[in-house]
Design a protein around this motif. Structure first.
Motif, short mmCIF file in Angstrom:
data_model
loop_
_atom_site.label_atom_id
_atom_site.label_comp_id
_atom_site.label_asym_id
_atom_site.label_seq_id
_atom_site.Cartn_x
_atom_site.Cartn_y
_atom_site.Cartn_z
N LEU A 261 1.13 -1.20 -0.14
CA LEU A 261 0.15 -0.15 0.10
C LEU A 261 0.90 1.34 0.07
CD1 LEU A 261 -2.84 -0.98 2.29
CD2 LEU A 261 -2.99 -0.81 -0.04
N ARG A 262 2.07 1.35 0.58
CA ARG A 262 2.91 2.50 0.84
C ARG A 262 3.47 2.53 -0.39
NH1 ARG A 262 6.99 2.28 5.24
NH2 ARG A 262 7.53 4.25 4.34
N GLU A 263 3.75 1.58 -1.28
CA GLU A 263 4.46 1.76 -2.52
C GLU A 263 3.18 2.15 -3.69
OE1 GLU A 263 7.58 1.33 -3.48
OE2 GLU A 263 7.89 0.96 -1.66
N PHE A 264 2.00 1.77 -3.49
CA PHE A 264 1.08 2.23 -4.53
C PHE A 264 0.90 3.72 -4.03
CE2 PHE A 264 -0.88 -1.96 -5.18
CZ PHE A 264 -0.79 -1.88 -6.52
N LYS A 265 0.94 4.14 -2.87
CA LYS A 265 0.76 5.51 -2.67
C LYS A 265 1.85 6.47 -2.95
CE LYS A 265 -0.33 8.42 1.62
NZ LYS A 265 -0.86 8.21 2.95
N LYS A 266 3.03 5.68 -3.05
CA LYS A 266 4.13 6.60 -3.81
C LYS A 266 4.27 6.62 -5.20
CE LYS A 266 7.64 5.18 -0.31
NZ LYS A 266 9.07 4.47 0.15
N GLY A 267 3.62 5.64 -5.80
CA GLY A 267 3.46 5.76 -7.27
C GLY A 267 4.19 4.56 -8.01
N ASN A 268 4.68 3.73 -7.05
CA ASN A 268 5.26 2.60 -7.76
C ASN A 268 4.34 1.36 -7.88
OD1 ASN A 268 7.80 4.29 -7.45
ND2 ASN A 268 8.38 3.41 -5.60
N LYS A 269 3.97 1.33 -8.96
CA LYS A 269 2.64 0.25 -9.11
C LYS A 269 3.33 -1.18 -9.07
CE LYS A 269 -0.23 3.15 -11.45
NZ LYS A 269 -1.60 3.29 -10.68
N GLY A 270 4.46 -1.23 -9.72
CA GLY A 270 5.17 -2.72 -9.94
C GLY A 270 5.67 -3.24 -8.55
N SER A 271 6.09 -2.32 -7.62
CA SER A 271 6.46 -2.93 -6.17
C SER A 271 5.26 -3.22 -5.26
CB SER A 271 7.40 -1.67 -5.53
OG SER A 271 8.47 -1.59 -6.44
N GLY A 272 4.21 -2.24 -5.68
CA GLY A 272 3.07 -2.39 -4.98
C GLY A 272 2.42 -3.47 -5.32
N VAL A 273 2.35 -3.92 -6.58
CA VAL A 273 1.70 -5.42 -6.78
C VAL A 273 2.56 -6.56 -6.15
CG1 VAL A 273 1.21 -6.87 -8.79
CG2 VAL A 273 0.38 -4.46 -8.94
N LEU A 274 3.53 -6.36 -6.52
CA LEU A 274 4.60 -7.44 -5.66
C LEU A 274 4.41 -7.50 -4.34
CD1 LEU A 274 6.76 -9.29 -6.36
CD2 LEU A 274 8.52 -7.73 -5.79
N GLY A 275 4.28 -6.46 -3.63
CA GLY A 275 3.75 -6.36 -1.99
C GLY A 275 2.33 -7.27 -1.88
N ILE A 276 1.64 -6.77 -2.71
CA ILE A 276 0.28 -7.36 -2.62
C ILE A 276 0.26 -8.83 -3.03
CG2 ILE A 276 -2.02 -7.53 -3.37
CD1 ILE A 276 -1.39 -4.94 -1.70
N VAL A 277 0.93 -9.52 -3.95
CA VAL A 277 1.12 -10.64 -4.34
C VAL A 277 1.98 -11.58 -2.86
CG1 VAL A 277 2.28 -12.51 -5.59
CG2 VAL A 277 1.07 -10.36 -6.70
N ALA A 278 2.95 -10.84 -2.24
CA ALA A 278 3.47 -11.54 -1.16
C ALA A 278 2.74 -11.68 0.02
CB ALA A 278 4.65 -10.56 -0.90
#
Length: 77
Positions: free
Chosen positions: A45-62
């Motif tokens: 969620l923090r990565e999505f908030k920063k605008g890093n969609k790739g890292s955000g999706v990876l965090g959600i998958v993890a």
């Protein structure tokens, strides 16, 4: 808010992992996996908030994987 939650969850995970390593007692492992999955969710969620969609999706998958494993461990015990 997410940063404080991330720090608290990380401290909880590290504390539970350290306790398990020192005492060789792994009865808290399902809780550690649950808190680890919540940590991954907050990180995503923090990565999505920063605008890093790739890292955000990876965090959600993890998060999804760790959450599934923790639920599976809870159901097996």
């Amino acid at each position: 808010m997410l940063k404080i939650l991330h720090i608290l969850l990380t401290i909880t995970v590290v504390s539970l992992a350290g306790y398990s390593l020192i005492t060789m007692d792994f009865k808290f492992q399902p809780y550690m996996m649950l808190f680890l999955s919540l940590t991954m969710l907050v990180m995503g969620l923090r990565e999505f908030k920063k605008g890093n969609k790739g890292s955000g999706v990876l965090g959600i998958v993890a998060f999804s994987f760790c959450f599934f494993v923790s639920i599976k461990i809870f159901l097996l015990n």
